[in-house]
Design a protein around this motif. Structure first.
Motif, PDB file in Angstrom:
ATOM      1  N   MET A   1     -24.680  59.742  49.277  1.00  0.00           N
ATOM      2  CA  MET A   1     -24.448  59.814  50.719  1.00  0.00           C
ATOM      3  C   MET A   1     -24.461  61.230  51.229  1.00  0.00           C
ATOM      4  SD  MET A   1     -21.105  57.606  51.214  1.00  0.00           S
ATOM      5  CE  MET A   1     -20.717  56.308  50.124  1.00  0.00           C
ATOM      6  N   ALA A   2     -24.717  61.345  52.513  1.00  0.00           N
ATOM      7  CA  ALA A   2     -24.557  62.617  53.210  1.00  0.00           C
ATOM      8  C   ALA A   2     -23.560  62.364  54.323  1.00  0.00           C
ATOM      9  CB  ALA A   2     -25.887  63.074  53.779  1.00  0.00           C
ATOM     10  N   ILE A   3     -22.593  63.255  54.452  1.00  0.00           N
ATOM     11  CA  ILE A   3     -21.562  63.057  55.479  1.00  0.00           C
ATOM     12  C   ILE A   3     -21.560  64.235  56.434  1.00  0.00           C
ATOM     13  CG2 ILE A   3     -19.095  62.741  55.899  1.00  0.00           C
ATOM     14  CD1 ILE A   3     -18.804  61.518  53.199  1.00  0.00           C
TER      15      ILE A   3
ATOM     16  N   VAL B 125     -22.078  58.939  58.535  1.00  0.00           N
ATOM     17  CA  VAL B 125     -22.406  58.782  57.116  1.00  0.00           C
ATOM     18  C   VAL B 125     -23.845  58.303  56.993  1.00  0.00           C
ATOM     19  CG1 VAL B 125     -21.836  57.621  54.962  1.00  0.00           C
ATOM     20  CG2 VAL B 125     -20.027  58.251  56.531  1.00  0.00           C
ATOM     21  N   TYR B 126     -24.604  59.025  56.170  1.00  0.00           N
ATOM     22  CA  TYR B 126     -26.004  58.695  55.922  1.00  0.00           C
ATOM     23  C   TYR B 126     -26.097  58.253  54.473  1.00  0.00           C
ATOM     24  CZ  TYR B 126     -31.053  59.723  55.386  1.00  0.00           C
ATOM     25  OH  TYR B 126     -32.405  59.668  55.152  1.00  0.00           O
TER      26      TYR B 126
ATOM     27  N   ILE C 276     -23.184  64.897  49.879  1.00  0.00           N
ATOM     28  CA  ILE C 276     -23.428  66.219  50.454  1.00  0.00           C
ATOM     29  C   ILE C 276     -22.752  66.258  51.824  1.00  0.00           C
ATOM     30  CG2 ILE C 276     -25.183  67.798  51.333  1.00  0.00           C
ATOM     31  CD1 ILE C 276     -27.067  66.845  49.269  1.00  0.00           C
ATOM     32  N   VAL C 277     -21.998  67.308  52.069  1.00  0.00           N
ATOM     33  CA  VAL C 277     -21.272  67.438  53.338  1.00  0.00           C
ATOM     34  C   VAL C 277     -21.723  68.726  54.008  1.00  0.00           C
ATOM     35  CG1 VAL C 277     -18.998  67.413  54.405  1.00  0.00           C
ATOM     36  CG2 VAL C 277     -19.290  66.459  52.155  1.00  0.00           C
TER      37      VAL C 277
ATOM     38  N   THR D 259     -28.654  66.489  57.004  1.00  0.00           N
ATOM     39  CA  THR D 259     -27.929  66.472  55.735  1.00  0.00           C
ATOM     40  C   THR D 259     -28.495  65.367  54.852  1.00  0.00           C
ATOM     41  OG1 THR D 259     -26.004  67.074  57.059  1.00  0.00           O
ATOM     42  CG2 THR D 259     -25.608  66.647  54.771  1.00  0.00           C
ATOM     43  N   GLY D 260     -28.854  64.243  55.481  1.00  0.00           N
ATOM     44  CA  GLY D 260     -29.455  63.137  54.734  1.00  0.00           C
ATOM     45  C   GLY D 260     -30.811  63.503  54.159  1.00  0.00           C
TER      46      GLY D 260
END
Length: 348
Positions: free
Chosen positions: A15-17, A26-27, A110-111, A330-331
């Motif tokens: 996920m990417a946040i 959230v992705y 990943i944030v 980020t995604g």
């Protein structure tokens, strides 16, 4: 433990946040953005013991309207974690919401963090994500994520300027070759605009309004420059009269909102001007050619692009999905991790 981590990684969707001051998105890898909720947690306090009551949308409705036994907290302030435990609960909740079946799976996450975040603040975000159940936590600078999400060609050797106006911070950055040439983070954003509206109404109209009303004014008729007819649209707002203490309703016009927002807008313009002054000449030439990209929820403020254009003389455009830019970027960093390896920081 390594074997189990690898095993649980097989079942987990990475996920990417985008941990925003106002909203968290959230992705999920391969599925896109599947959650976008306000960054608010509501607790029920009994005998000094806190129990989570609601997170996200439901908790936001409680802001400013809670009885003594319930408190609604916004764990993020100015883009970084202000309340560690609450932030952790919130991230846990969102991860669980996205992963229906998860007790076994540990995703890689990943944030994005503001460019101006200190090492301590970065570590706080990383620890929160890890203790919320991530296998690995990577951090990516917000301006890079915003530029990727807006579809800018950041890996080319040309200058790109991105202005990301979030809830707590405004990030102004010049990017080239996939990294930051110059970045500046000013702590002015949507929240500061709400505060400006609240204090303006208190001074000028003797009316006290809450944060949610101020936000509604900003999203409905907010504008960054004076309307051409000197008045613009108007809306009815309700609050408490400070003179005799009773609730009352008044009308507020766009001209008044523009006046209230003059200071935060000016601070954003100044940050952009400072960035342009410190940009190397060749990159500045590219920026004249390409213009400035506005992303983030603050970019939706009416006529903000025109106000910036008047100040800088550059072409200013607003990204297509400006609210989702950072999460999308980020995604994408998650999907194309190999190419963007240098931008993601896994250890510190």
């Amino acid at each position: 433990m390594g074997f189990f981590d690898n095993l649980s990684g097989l079942f987990a969707a990475d996920m990417a946040i985008d941990l925003g001051t106002a909203n968290t998105l959230v992705y999920v890898k391969g599925r896109g953005i599947i959650l976008s909720e306000p960054s608010v947690v509501a607790y029920h306090v009994k005998d000094g013991v806190k129990k989570v009551l609601a997170v996200g949308e439901d908790a936001k409705l409680m802001l400013g309207r809670t009885p003594g036994s319930i408190e609604a907290i916004r764990p993020m302030r100015e883009g970084v974690i202000a309340d560690f435990d609450t932030a952790e609960e919130m991230i846990k909740h969102f991860i669980r919401k996205v992963h229906k079946r998860s007790t076994f799976s540990k995703p890689k996450i990943i944030v994005c963090v503001p460019h101006g975040a200190t090492p301590v603040e970065k570590r706080a975000i990383r620890q929160s994500v890890l203790s919320a159940g991530a296998r690995r936590a990577g951090l990516i600078a917000e301006p890079i994520a915003a530029a990727i999400g807006a579809g800018m060609p950041i890996t080319d050797p040309t200058g790109n300027m991105v202005v990301d106006i979030g809830g707590g911070t405004t990030e102004v950055a010049v990017l080239s070759l996939g990294d930051i040439v110059y970045a500046r983070s000013v702590r002015v954003g949507g929240d500061r605009m709400d505060e400006a509206i609240i204090s303006y109404l208190r001074r000028q109209q003797n009316l006290l309004v809450g944060e949610s009303t101020a936000e509604r004014i900003k999203t409905s008729i907010g504008t960054a420059r004076m309307p051409d007819d000197g008045r613009g649209q108007s809306m009815l707002i309700r609050g408490r009269d400070l003179l005799n203490g009773v609730p009352k309703e008044i009308e507020i016009s766009q001209a008044q909102v523009a006046e209230a927002l003059a200071e935060p807008v000016q601070q954003i313009c100044e940050a952009v001007m400072t960035a342009l002054e410190t940009t190397p000449p060749d990159l500045a030439a590219d920026i004249v050619d390409r213009g400035v990209m506005l992303t983030g929820g603050g970019a939706l403020l009416g006529d903000l692009d025109l106000a910036l254009r008047e100040q800088t003389g550059l072409a200013v455009s607003i990204a297509d999905e400006s609210l989702n830019c950072v999460a999308l970027g980020t995604g994408k960093a998650l999907e194309y991790e190999k190419q963007l390896r240098h931008a993601i920081d896994y250890d510190s």
